[in-house]
Design a protein around this motif. Structure first.
Motif, mmCIF file in Angstrom:
data_model
loop_
_atom_site.group_PDB
_atom_site.id
_atom_site.type_symbol
_atom_site.label_atom_id
_atom_site.label_comp_id
_atom_site.label_asym_id
_atom_site.label_seq_id
_atom_site.Cartn_x
_atom_site.Cartn_y
_atom_site.Cartn_z
ATOM 1 N N PRO A 505 46.758 35.005 45.125
ATOM 2 C CA PRO A 505 46.388 36.155 46.020
ATOM 3 C C PRO A 505 47.397 37.226 45.715
ATOM 4 C CG PRO A 505 47.363 34.731 47.606
ATOM 5 C CD PRO A 505 47.108 33.945 46.260
ATOM 6 N N PRO A 506 46.789 38.623 46.084
ATOM 7 C CA PRO A 506 47.772 39.652 45.838
ATOM 8 C C PRO A 506 48.957 39.550 46.456
ATOM 9 C CG PRO A 506 45.495 40.385 46.143
ATOM 10 C CD PRO A 506 45.634 38.868 46.383
ATOM 11 N N ARG A 507 50.112 40.072 46.154
ATOM 12 C CA ARG A 507 51.604 39.787 46.637
ATOM 13 C C ARG A 507 51.567 40.705 48.356
ATOM 14 N NH1 ARG A 507 53.794 41.297 42.772
ATOM 15 N NH2 ARG A 507 54.184 39.142 41.866
ATOM 16 N N THR A 508 52.086 39.925 49.085
ATOM 17 C CA THR A 508 51.965 40.747 50.506
ATOM 18 C C THR A 508 53.314 41.135 50.992
ATOM 19 O OG1 THR A 508 52.157 38.439 51.391
ATOM 20 C CG2 THR A 508 49.968 39.292 51.343
ATOM 21 N N GLU A 509 54.276 40.541 50.329
ATOM 22 C CA GLU A 509 55.726 41.031 50.507
ATOM 23 C C GLU A 509 55.976 42.072 49.846
ATOM 24 O OE1 GLU A 509 58.528 37.576 50.440
ATOM 25 O OE2 GLU A 509 57.210 36.580 51.818
ATOM 26 N N LEU A 510 55.863 43.271 50.049
ATOM 27 C CA LEU A 510 56.367 44.452 49.557
ATOM 28 C C LEU A 510 57.652 45.061 49.562
ATOM 29 C CD1 LEU A 510 52.672 46.192 49.707
ATOM 30 C CD2 LEU A 510 53.499 44.615 47.994
ATOM 31 N N PHE A 511 58.451 45.696 48.516
ATOM 32 C CA PHE A 511 59.568 46.324 48.723
ATOM 33 C C PHE A 511 59.316 47.729 49.178
ATOM 34 C CE2 PHE A 511 63.245 48.273 46.574
ATOM 35 C CZ PHE A 511 64.329 48.106 47.530
ATOM 36 N N GLN A 512 59.849 47.807 50.424
ATOM 37 C CA GLN A 512 60.035 49.530 50.777
ATOM 38 C C GLN A 512 61.587 49.771 51.334
ATOM 39 O OE1 GLN A 512 56.292 48.554 53.646
ATOM 40 N NE2 GLN A 512 55.816 50.631 52.988
ATOM 41 N N PRO A 513 61.872 50.592 50.561
ATOM 42 C CA PRO A 513 63.424 50.697 50.522
ATOM 43 C C PRO A 513 63.677 51.618 51.771
ATOM 44 C CG PRO A 513 62.473 51.964 48.702
ATOM 45 C CD PRO A 513 61.604 51.198 49.136
ATOM 46 N N GLU A 514 62.835 52.610 52.248
ATOM 47 C CA GLU A 514 63.081 53.610 53.226
ATOM 48 C C GLU A 514 62.142 53.105 54.502
ATOM 49 O OE1 GLU A 514 62.671 54.868 50.167
ATOM 50 O OE2 GLU A 514 64.738 55.267 49.902
ATOM 51 N N PRO A 515 62.657 53.309 55.611
ATOM 52 C CA PRO A 515 61.846 52.981 56.653
ATOM 53 C C PRO A 515 60.543 53.882 56.776
ATOM 54 C CG PRO A 515 63.629 53.901 57.530
ATOM 55 C CD PRO A 515 63.913 53.626 56.073
ATOM 56 N N GLY A 516 59.503 53.522 57.562
ATOM 57 C CA GLY A 516 58.222 54.280 57.758
ATOM 58 C C GLY A 516 57.219 54.217 56.575
ATOM 59 N N CYS A 517 56.491 54.986 56.488
ATOM 60 C CA CYS A 517 55.568 54.736 55.612
ATOM 61 C C CYS A 517 55.826 55.665 54.130
ATOM 62 C CB CYS A 517 54.224 55.966 55.807
ATOM 63 S SG CYS A 517 52.771 55.854 55.096
ATOM 64 N N SER A 518 56.706 54.770 53.402
ATOM 65 C CA SER A 518 57.096 54.915 52.206
ATOM 66 C C SER A 518 56.399 54.211 51.124
ATOM 67 C CB SER A 518 58.623 54.850 51.974
ATOM 68 O OG SER A 518 59.174 53.448 52.120
ATOM 69 N N ASP A 519 56.062 54.639 49.954
ATOM 70 C CA ASP A 519 55.672 53.837 48.888
ATOM 71 C C ASP A 519 56.221 52.736 48.530
ATOM 72 O OD1 ASP A 519 53.531 55.763 48.679
ATOM 73 O OD2 ASP A 519 54.500 56.855 47.130
ATOM 74 N N PRO A 520 55.690 51.464 48.392
ATOM 75 C CA PRO A 520 56.215 50.184 48.061
ATOM 76 C C PRO A 520 56.469 50.520 46.520
ATOM 77 C CG PRO A 520 53.878 49.924 48.971
ATOM 78 C CD PRO A 520 54.104 51.538 48.950
ATOM 79 N N THR A 521 57.674 49.745 46.219
ATOM 80 C CA THR A 521 58.326 50.061 44.916
ATOM 81 C C THR A 521 58.739 48.597 44.245
ATOM 82 O OG1 THR A 521 59.698 51.289 43.424
ATOM 83 C CG2 THR A 521 60.441 50.819 45.648
ATOM 84 N N PHE A 522 59.700 48.782 43.470
ATOM 85 C CA PHE A 522 60.130 47.388 42.793
ATOM 86 C C PHE A 522 61.452 47.407 42.890
ATOM 87 C CE2 PHE A 522 59.713 50.700 39.706
ATOM 88 C CZ PHE A 522 60.734 50.598 39.079
ATOM 89 N N VAL A 523 62.182 46.335 42.755
ATOM 90 C CA VAL A 523 63.649 46.307 42.675
ATOM 91 C C VAL A 523 64.190 46.307 41.426
ATOM 92 C CG1 VAL A 523 65.592 44.759 43.194
ATOM 93 C CG2 VAL A 523 63.747 44.682 44.690
ATOM 94 N N GLY A 524 64.866 47.379 41.093
ATOM 95 C CA GLY A 524 65.407 47.517 39.748
ATOM 96 C C GLY A 524 66.757 48.557 39.735
#
Length: 743
Positions: A505-524
């Motif tokens: 199933p789709p990934r549920t653990e998303l990386f959000q570097p800033e608190p609040g409603c920030s866009d999920p992104t990737f680690v890199g």
């Protein structure tokens, strides 16, 4: 009391090496003397034979001095000639120094004096045989002792033919721009006042140039009197040069009257000296070399001052990337959607590669978190990415036009006229809506379709994907990703790619570097992104640089997967898949595009051939279709057309399938492809008529659509003989497609 420092170990080593070579050289080399400042005098035996073709007459023993620096062997020794007989020959600087190495990188410390002596002996052999001036030798600009602190002159435009083909020494005028920081750019050559492209206002000014008809010496004079004597020898009178120099000087004084001047930006008086290439350089270039002599009338004395000249004319300079895939970008118009971790380095690469126009599109602002991996500065925080990036890229070269557009890329990709003006579109947004918008607009474009490169990285930055759709490709980035996912599902070697980019199933653990409603992104990291961006762009350019005929049989759609060093255990570091084009049909009711995979088309034809063999083509046949209906892209993919299940019935007027068996096959395909292949509809033939749906066809399909969702009806026909022509001669029959949507 002597103030000379003792010789270093390296200088002692140089003397020891030469004495060893003296012993083993068979009497051709003699070490005559060595001084305590690193100077070693040697003589080299050149024989007694004299050739009439020699570039210079050699003595039996030619004397040289080798000047060994204190850091030998890490620095290149200088070779000094102890006479003036070699003055004017190639590689002879100031009439007394031999230039035997192209640059510091051409010197091999490990070979030391042996390598130096081999080059010196080879140079003497060329002089003796008259081959020093062979056509394979490169151009060597006359050397001038430039003072960079005085000013730097950059030259880009070619001299007009009218200035270099007269056959007589003459004068040229040039428009120079003072751009600041003691930097000047020659923007235009003039054959007369009418050549001025615009009003000559500051920071522009005029400079005078003398165009020689014979090559200059291999080094320019260091004294004013020597230069003037040399110019007189080339046909220029002192009065002529003074008159024209004064004319430019007086004109510039009037031009800049009232303008605040500084040492950084002011109309620097200088005289340009333009000379042809020497005859040994093959076909002579009439204006191969340009030097700039500082002619300040207020400065007294005989010492010459030369500006540092950077000659960037295309006829003179070979680009460092000329044989690389990046050369494809020269003169092209590029659209970069997204100015983030991938888009920004891609845009910069395009500018550096010589793109004529680059438009950077993004509607986001710089914030502190992205400085970790995106090429922005602390001072840029709060400013729009697109404008900040464009401003920085404009500073790379004045030859490229770079625009920053603050806009939502979704709006721009909906405009086919906007896309058609570019030679390459790069989607670096990692935004599904942008990708779908591009896919939809691209297939509706009837005129010029640019190639589309889509780039993205995985959630942990261990993998990256670049998809490339050439103009002849039947699909774009969305299509390529879908094909890659299907291919990965059939190959265990792609399992890590499937799990990274198409998790089920789709990934549920998303990386959000800033608190609040920030866009999920990737680690890199910045290093990750620079490496991936460069490799993905380079791979795409390599494909674009390879001529591809407009032919469906030639793969025009590709996906390249890169794996980082951490992920190479899962498969090759670089792997590319390519696909041929689909058969394209236009759906009649809702104007969807129907893309029939070659395998599905072959499946339909195989079933018609089977019926013809065991029954006859007068008998209707059909089957079910597997694929995907994407209402956002307005595309229906037909991936498979399996044969009718066992127990199906075909007559002259109808075909009946076994639904339970079809459900079982569909469930298996759906699970194996992670939902990318599902039941999308049915197909059947009209052997005796045009492929128009009957009332029964329409009512049946509409009922199924209400029950199961969107459904495609595909009918193959065209009247008597059309199916036979398809099965026996591969002549395509007529198709009718109609999409039924639930009300």
């Amino acid at each position: 009391m002597s103030t000379t420092e003792p010789l270093t170990d390296g200088q002692h080593r140089a003397l020891d090496e030469l004495r060893y070579l003296e012993r083993v050289a068979g009497g051709r080399v003699k070490v005559e003397a060595a001084t305590d400042d690193g100077r070693i005098d040697i003589t080299i035996y050149c024989g007694s034979d004299r050739s009439k073709d020699a570039d210079a007459q050699l003595q039996a023993w030619e004397p040289f001095s080798i000047l060994v620096g204190r850091r030998y062997p890490l620095e290149v020794p200088a070779v000094q000639v102890r006479h003036r007989r070699f003055a004017g020959l190639p590689h002879v600087v100031w009439g007394e120094y031999l230039c035997l190495h192209v640059g510091d990188n051409d010197w091999d410390p490990g070979r030391g004096m042996q390598g130096l002596l081999e080059r010196l002996l080879a140079w003497l052999d060329h002089v003796a045989t008259g081959t020093l001036t062979g056509p394979d030798l490169p151009w060597e600009p006359p050397i001038a002792r430039a003072i960079p602190q005085l000013g730097r002159l950059i030259i880009r435009p070619e001299l007009p033919d009218a200035l270099v083909t007269t056959g007589e020494p003459h004068i040229a005028l040039a428009v120079v721009t003072a751009v600041g920081d003691r930097k000047y750019e020659l923007r235009q050559w003039l054959t007369g006042p009418d050549d001025l492209q615009s009003t000559l206002d500051p920071p522009n000014f005029l400079a005078v140039g003398v165009i020689l008809q014979r090559p200059a010496d291999y080094s320019y004079p260091t004294r004013r009197a020597e230069l003037l004597a040399s110019l007189r020898d080339h046909g220029f009178s002192l009065g002529m040069m003074q008159e024209l120099t004064d004319l430019a000087l007086v004109g510039n004084v009037k031009l800049w009257e009232g303008v605040p001047l500084s040492l950084e930006t002011w109309p620097l008086p200088f005289l340009l000296v333009i000379s042809p290439s020497p005859g040994h350089a093959g076909p002579r270039h009439p204006a191969a070399h340009v030097a700039a002599w500082y002619t300040d009338p207020l400065k007294q004395g005989d010492e010459l001052l030369w500006l540092k000249v950077y000659d960037r004319r295309p006829s003179i300079v070979t680009r460092r990337d000329h044989s690389r895939p990046a050369h494809w970008l020269t003169g092209q118009r590029i659209l970069v959607l997204g100015c983030g971790a991938l888009g920004a380095p891609v845009a910069e690469s395009c500018v550096r590669a010589g793109a004529e126009f680059v438009e950077c599109v993004d509607n986001r602002a710089v914030h502190p978190g992205i400085l970790v991996r995106q090429p922005y500065r602390y001072d840029d925080i709060g400013h729009a990415k697109a404008t900040v990036l464009a401003e920085r890229l404009r500073g790379i070269t004045p030859e490229a036009t770079v625009e920053g557009t603050i806009s939502n890329a979704i709006d721009l990709v909906a405009d086919d006229g906007f896309l058609a003006q570019f030679d390459l579109v790069v989607d670096a947004t990692a935004n599904r809506s942008v990708a779908v918008g591009l896919e939809r607009t691209r297939w509706t474009m009837s005129d010029r379709r640019p190639p589309v490169l889509s780039v993205m990285v995985g959630h942990d930055c261990e993998r990256a994907i670049g998809t490339l759709a050439l103009p002849s490709a039947t699909g774009g980035g969305v299509d390529a990703l879908r094909r890659l996912a299907l291919a990965a599902g059939e190959d265990d070697g792609w399992q890590d790619v499937l799990d990274d980019f198409f998790p089920d199933p789709p990934r549920t653990e998303l990386f959000q570097p800033e608190p609040g409603c920030s866009d999920p992104t990737f680690v890199g990291s910045a290093m990750d992104m620079s490496a991936f961006a460069g490799q993905l762009l380079n791979d795409a350019l390599a494909q674009l640089a390879t001529p591809v005929p407009v032919n469906k049989l030639v793969p025009a759609l590709s996906a390249t997967v890169l794996r980082s060093t951490e992920a190479v255990g899962s498969g090759p570091a670089v792997r590319r898949r390519q696909w041929r084009g689909d058969m394209l049909l236009t759906e009649a009711g809702h104007r969807f595009q129907v893309r029939v995979d070659p395998a599905a088309s072959a499946g339909i034809r195989a079933e018609i051939e089977r019926v013809a063999e065991f029954k006859d083509l007068d008998c209707e046949t059909g089957g079910y279709l597997l694929g995907q209906i994407d209402q956002a892209s307005r595309v229906v993919w037909i991936t498979e057309a399996p044969p009718p299940p066992p127990g199906s019935e075909a007559t002259a007027t109808s075909v009946k399938l076994i639904p339970d068996f079809v459900r079982q096959v569909v469930a298996e395909r759906r699970a194996r492809t992670r939902g990318l292949v599902d039941w999308v509809g049915t197909w059947h033939t009209h052997p005796h008529s045009e492929p128009n749906p009957s009332s029964l066809d329409v009512s049946t399909a509409a009922g199924l659509a209400e029950e199961r969702g969107a459904l495609l009806l595909l009918i193959v026909g065209g009247g008597p003989g059309r199916l036979t022509a398809w099965t026996e001669h591969r002549q395509q029959p007529d198709f009718h497609t109609r999409l039924f949507l639930p009300s």
